[in-house]
Write an enzyme that holds these catalytic residues in place. Structure first.
Site, PDB file in Angstrom:
ATOM      1  N   GLU A   1      -7.043 -31.456 -29.613  1.00 20.21           N
ATOM      2  CA  GLU A   1      -8.261 -30.832 -30.136  1.00 20.21           C
ATOM      3  C   GLU A   1      -8.274 -30.803 -31.660  1.00 20.21           C
ATOM      4  OE1 GLU A   1      -9.088 -28.015 -26.225  1.00 20.21           O
ATOM      5  OE2 GLU A   1      -8.565 -27.079 -28.129  1.00 20.21           O
TER       6      GLU A   1
ATOM      7  N   HIS B   1     -13.860 -20.714 -29.352  1.00 20.30           N
ATOM      8  CA  HIS B   1     -12.979 -21.562 -28.546  1.00 20.30           C
ATOM      9  C   HIS B   1     -11.582 -21.453 -29.125  1.00 20.30           C
ATOM     10  CE1 HIS B   1     -11.266 -25.022 -26.492  1.00 20.30           C
ATOM     11  NE2 HIS B   1     -10.698 -25.303 -27.659  1.00 20.30           N
TER      12      HIS B   1
ATOM     13  N   TYR C   1     -15.211 -31.273 -24.170  1.00 18.03           N
ATOM     14  CA  TYR C   1     -15.002 -30.455 -22.963  1.00 18.03           C
ATOM     15  C   TYR C   1     -14.848 -31.310 -21.708  1.00 18.03           C
ATOM     16  CZ  TYR C   1     -15.716 -25.784 -24.986  1.00 18.03           C
ATOM     17  OH  TYR C   1     -15.571 -24.599 -25.682  1.00 18.03           O
TER      18      TYR C   1
ATOM     19  N   ASN D   1     -19.708 -17.268 -25.761  1.00 20.81           N
ATOM     20  CA  ASN D   1     -18.604 -16.325 -25.981  1.00 20.81           C
ATOM     21  C   ASN D   1     -17.918 -16.502 -27.329  1.00 20.81           C
ATOM     22  OD1 ASN D   1     -17.319 -18.690 -25.413  1.00 20.81           O
ATOM     23  ND2 ASN D   1     -16.200 -17.953 -23.615  1.00 20.81           N
TER      24      ASN D   1
ATOM     25  N   LYS E   1     -18.288 -20.886 -32.239  1.00 23.29           N
ATOM     26  CA  LYS E   1     -19.329 -21.620 -31.525  1.00 23.29           C
ATOM     27  C   LYS E   1     -20.711 -21.350 -32.136  1.00 23.29           C
ATOM     28  CE  LYS E   1     -16.743 -21.665 -27.136  1.00 23.29           C
ATOM     29  NZ  LYS E   1     -16.788 -21.356 -25.679  1.00 23.29           N
TER      30      LYS E   1
HETATM   31  O1  CDP Z   1     -12.806 -20.903 -23.540  1.00 25.04           O
HETATM   32  P1  CDP Z   1     -11.790 -20.571 -22.469  1.00 25.04           P
HETATM   33  O2  CDP Z   1     -10.545 -21.429 -22.552  1.00 25.04           O
HETATM   34  O3  CDP Z   1     -11.484 -19.106 -22.416  1.00 25.04           O
HETATM   35  O4  CDP Z   1     -12.486 -20.881 -21.046  1.00 25.04           O
HETATM   36  P2  CDP Z   1     -12.565 -22.235 -20.181  1.00 25.04           P
HETATM   37  O5  CDP Z   1     -12.330 -21.844 -18.760  1.00 25.04           O
HETATM   38  O6  CDP Z   1     -11.705 -23.303 -20.774  1.00 25.04           O
HETATM   39  O7  CDP Z   1     -14.097 -22.648 -20.306  1.00 25.04           O
HETATM   40  C1  CDP Z   1     -14.581 -23.306 -21.462  1.00 25.04           C
HETATM   41  C2  CDP Z   1     -15.894 -22.683 -21.847  1.00 25.04           C
HETATM   42  O8  CDP Z   1     -16.842 -22.941 -20.803  1.00 25.04           O
HETATM   43  C3  CDP Z   1     -15.891 -21.163 -21.978  1.00 25.04           C
HETATM   44  O9  CDP Z   1     -15.394 -20.704 -23.204  1.00 25.04           O
HETATM   45  C4  CDP Z   1     -17.381 -20.852 -21.802  1.00 25.04           C
HETATM   46  O10 CDP Z   1     -18.108 -21.098 -22.990  1.00 25.04           O
HETATM   47  C5  CDP Z   1     -17.789 -21.878 -20.735  1.00 25.04           C
HETATM   48  N1  CDP Z   1     -17.778 -21.311 -19.370  1.00 25.04           N
HETATM   49  C6  CDP Z   1     -18.992 -21.031 -18.752  1.00 25.04           C
HETATM   50  O11 CDP Z   1     -20.055 -21.264 -19.330  1.00 25.04           O
HETATM   51  N2  CDP Z   1     -19.010 -20.488 -17.479  1.00 25.04           N
HETATM   52  C7  CDP Z   1     -17.866 -20.237 -16.832  1.00 25.04           C
HETATM   53  N3  CDP Z   1     -17.897 -19.719 -15.599  1.00 25.04           N
HETATM   54  C8  CDP Z   1     -16.626 -20.518 -17.439  1.00 25.04           C
HETATM   55  C9  CDP Z   1     -16.609 -21.060 -18.722  1.00 25.04           C
HETATM   56 MG    MG Z   2     -10.284 -23.460 -22.248  1.00 20.85          MG
END
Ligand code: CDP
Ligand code: MG
Length: 144
Positions: free
Chosen positions: A128, A117, A51, A114, A11
């Site tokens: 994707e 992805h 997203y 974080n 990212k």
């Molecule tokens: O990336 P991952 O699959 O672990 O998490 P996700 O639940 O699919 O969420 C996608 C992305 O949204 C995360 O990687 C974070 O960058 C963001 N996110 C956030 O900003 N705040 C949250 N409470 C959860 C996710």
């Molecule tokens: Mg995810």
């Protein structure tokens, strides 16, 4: 165990903080092969499309602003159980909850920023990968 392909993204925070190599090194050390890679950037609209599954979530606007804030590195990882193995290397979404030694634990600054992805299932991986790469981009037959 099936050979899979999964989409990874370093990212904008990972590109800004110079950890592209550290992230790629972890994939390669774990035996995942990088079969396609490119640096690109997303417009806000492209980040919203990528997203889209999260469009109703409270973090959607902030997340898509962040994801369109600078260059990213998209790659395709190939290997046995690649989808889950990449998720293990990444660690939990929130770096505060990520296991020691994972990418997010080591490098991430917040639950939003974080570093990486990774696709979460075979169907989303297919979608994707198609978002960033055409069939012709994917290296064929180089697995050792
Ligand atoms: O990336 P991952 O699959 O672990 O998490 P996700 O639940 O699919 O969420 C996608 C992305 O949204 C995360 O990687 C974070 O960058 C963001 N996110 C956030 O900003 N705040 C949250 N409470 C959860 C996710
Ligand atoms: Mg995810």
């Amino acid at each position: 165990m099936a050979v899979e392909r999964t989409l990874s993204i370093v990212k904008p925070d990972g590109v800004r903080t110079n950890v592209i190599g550290e992230v790629f090194k972890r994939f390669e050390s774990a035996g995942l092969q990088i079969v396609a890679a490119r640096m690109t950037s997303l417009t806000k609209a492209q980040a919203q499309a990528f997203y889209a599954v999260h469009r109703e979530r409270p973090f959607f606007d902030s997340l898509t602003t962040f994801m369109s804030s600078g260059p990213i590195v998209a790659s395709v990882l190939e290997g046995e159980d690649a989808i889950n193995r990449n998720r293990e290397l990444m660690g939990a979404t929130n770096p505060a909850e990520a296991a020691p030694g994972t990418i997010r634990k080591e490098y991430a600054s917040s639950v939003e920023q974080n570093i990486v992805h990774g696709s979460d299932a075979p169907e989303t991986a297919r979608e994707e990968i198609g978002f960033f790469f055409s069939h012709a981009d994917l290296v064929q037959g180089v697995r050792t």
